[in-house]
Design a protein around this motif. Structure first.
Motif, PDB file in Angstrom:
ATOM      1  N   SER A 199       0.818  -1.210   0.000  1.00  0.00           N
ATOM      2  CA  SER A 199       0.000   0.000   0.000  1.00  0.00           C
ATOM      3  C   SER A 199       0.858   1.270   0.000  1.00  0.00           C
ATOM      4  CB  SER A 199      -0.921  -0.002   1.214  1.00  0.00           C
ATOM      5  OG  SER A 199      -1.645   1.190   1.281  1.00  0.00           O
ATOM      6  N   THR A 200       1.938   1.279   0.804  1.00  0.00           N
ATOM      7  CA  THR A 200       2.818   2.450   0.844  1.00  0.00           C
ATOM      8  C   THR A 200       3.483   2.668  -0.507  1.00  0.00           C
ATOM      9  OG1 THR A 200       3.207   2.160   3.205  1.00  0.00           O
ATOM     10  CG2 THR A 200       4.800   3.489   1.999  1.00  0.00           C
ATOM     11  N   GLU A 201       3.975   1.581  -1.111  1.00  0.00           N
ATOM     12  CA  GLU A 201       4.617   1.698  -2.428  1.00  0.00           C
ATOM     13  C   GLU A 201       3.645   2.198  -3.476  1.00  0.00           C
ATOM     14  OE1 GLU A 201       7.199  -1.484  -3.888  1.00  0.00           O
ATOM     15  OE2 GLU A 201       7.207  -2.253  -1.838  1.00  0.00           O
ATOM     16  N   LYS A 206       4.000  10.173  -7.134  1.00  0.00           N
ATOM     17  CA  LYS A 206       4.963  10.548  -8.176  1.00  0.00           C
ATOM     18  C   LYS A 206       4.247  10.787  -9.505  1.00  0.00           C
ATOM     19  CE  LYS A 206       8.895   8.306  -8.492  1.00  0.00           C
ATOM     20  NZ  LYS A 206       9.914   7.221  -8.456  1.00  0.00           N
ATOM     21  N   ALA A 207       3.280   9.950  -9.831  1.00  0.00           N
ATOM     22  CA  ALA A 207       2.534  10.120 -11.081  1.00  0.00           C
ATOM     23  C   ALA A 207       1.773  11.443 -11.069  1.00  0.00           C
ATOM     24  CB  ALA A 207       1.575   8.953 -11.289  1.00  0.00           C
ATOM     25  N   LEU A 208       1.201  11.808  -9.921  1.00  0.00           N
ATOM     26  CA  LEU A 208       0.489  13.073  -9.799  1.00  0.00           C
ATOM     27  C   LEU A 208       1.440  14.250 -10.014  1.00  0.00           C
ATOM     28  CD1 LEU A 208      -2.340  14.163  -7.636  1.00  0.00           C
ATOM     29  CD2 LEU A 208      -0.197  15.378  -7.246  1.00  0.00           C
ATOM     30  N   VAL A 209       2.622  14.192  -9.410  1.00  0.00           N
ATOM     31  CA  VAL A 209       3.597  15.276  -9.556  1.00  0.00           C
ATOM     32  C   VAL A 209       4.079  15.366 -11.006  1.00  0.00           C
ATOM     33  CG1 VAL A 209       5.893  16.099  -8.858  1.00  0.00           C
ATOM     34  CG2 VAL A 209       4.266  15.271  -7.131  1.00  0.00           C
ATOM     35  N   ARG A 210       4.299  14.233 -11.660  1.00  0.00           N
ATOM     36  CA  ARG A 210       4.686  14.257 -13.088  1.00  0.00           C
ATOM     37  C   ARG A 210       3.593  14.896 -13.937  1.00  0.00           C
ATOM     38  NH1 ARG A 210       9.311  11.777 -14.294  1.00  0.00           N
ATOM     39  NH2 ARG A 210      10.048  10.122 -12.926  1.00  0.00           N
ATOM     40  N   GLU A 211       2.344  14.578 -13.639  1.00  0.00           N
ATOM     41  CA  GLU A 211       1.226  15.167 -14.383  1.00  0.00           C
ATOM     42  C   GLU A 211       1.141  16.669 -14.135  1.00  0.00           C
ATOM     43  OE1 GLU A 211      -3.559  14.457 -14.977  1.00  0.00           O
ATOM     44  OE2 GLU A 211      -2.390  12.940 -13.913  1.00  0.00           O
ATOM     45  N   LEU A 212       1.371  17.092 -12.881  1.00  0.00           N
ATOM     46  CA  LEU A 212       1.394  18.516 -12.558  1.00  0.00           C
ATOM     47  C   LEU A 212       2.484  19.222 -13.364  1.00  0.00           C
ATOM     48  CD1 LEU A 212       1.116  20.028  -9.021  1.00  0.00           C
ATOM     49  CD2 LEU A 212       2.776  20.885 -10.632  1.00  0.00           C
ATOM     50  N   VAL A 263      11.916  11.435  -6.184  1.00  0.00           N
ATOM     51  CA  VAL A 263      11.959  10.405  -5.159  1.00  0.00           C
ATOM     52  C   VAL A 263      10.727  10.582  -4.277  1.00  0.00           C
ATOM     53  CG1 VAL A 263      13.252   9.500  -3.189  1.00  0.00           C
ATOM     54  CG2 VAL A 263      14.482  10.433  -5.167  1.00  0.00           C
ATOM     55  N   ALA A 264      10.059   9.463  -3.969  1.00  0.00           N
ATOM     56  CA  ALA A 264       8.888   9.523  -3.096  1.00  0.00           C
ATOM     57  C   ALA A 264       9.129   8.675  -1.854  1.00  0.00           C
ATOM     58  CB  ALA A 264       7.652   9.024  -3.838  1.00  0.00           C
TER      59      ALA A 264
END
Length: 148
Positions: free
Chosen positions: A3-5, A12-18, A75-76
């Motif tokens: 779940s953490t991973e 990370k996907a959200l930040v890349r989309e942003l 890095v997340a």
């Protein structure tokens, strides 16, 4: 994947989309990634509300309309995502009272975002503002080399 991973990968996907949205010059689209009470912390450590951040980003995007962010590292861990970016743009509009110079700039940017329930709630960011001013011709290069 635990779940953490999976949360870290989603963040990370959200930040890349942003970042992709920023690269398209879509300020309204970028703010949709923020929680309503998102705050930004710059190098002085003082909190800045999202409305003020959006206004400053709009001024910067008007001055540097071809702005492009390149991601070098991301890095997340838990709810935090750290980024190392390069901002590249051309000074085509007034910025900080300086008329357009037509100069290309390239500035490193380090950031850390805290993502909760799919929205950015906090952002810490430090850009090399002195290097930006040097590239715009506002500071002598030797001054910056003396302080590096």
């Amino acid at each position: 994947m635990g779940s953490t991973e999976s949360t870290e990968q989603a963040n990370k996907a959200l930040v890349r989309e942003l970042i992709d949205t920023w690269n398209r010059g879509d300020l309204a689209g970028m703010t949709r990634f923020w929680s309503p009470d998102m705050v930004h912390y710059g190098r002085d450590g003082e909190p800045l509300p999202g409305t003020d951040v959006a206004a400053e980003m709009g001024r910067f995007m008007n001055a540097f309309p071809d702005l492009r962010l390149t991601v070098h590292a991301m890095v997340a861990e838990g709810d935090l995502v750290a980024t190392r970016l390069t901002v590249e743009a051309t000074h085509k509009g007034e910025y900080l009272g300086v008329p357009a110079t037509g100069r290309a700039v390239r500035v490193p940017l380090l950031g850390q975002l805290r993502v909760v329930d799919g929205a950015v709630v906090e952002h810490w960011g430090v850009a090399d503002g002195l290097y930006l001013l040097e590239q715009l011709g506002l500071l002598p290069p030797e001054l910056l080399r003396a302080t590096a």
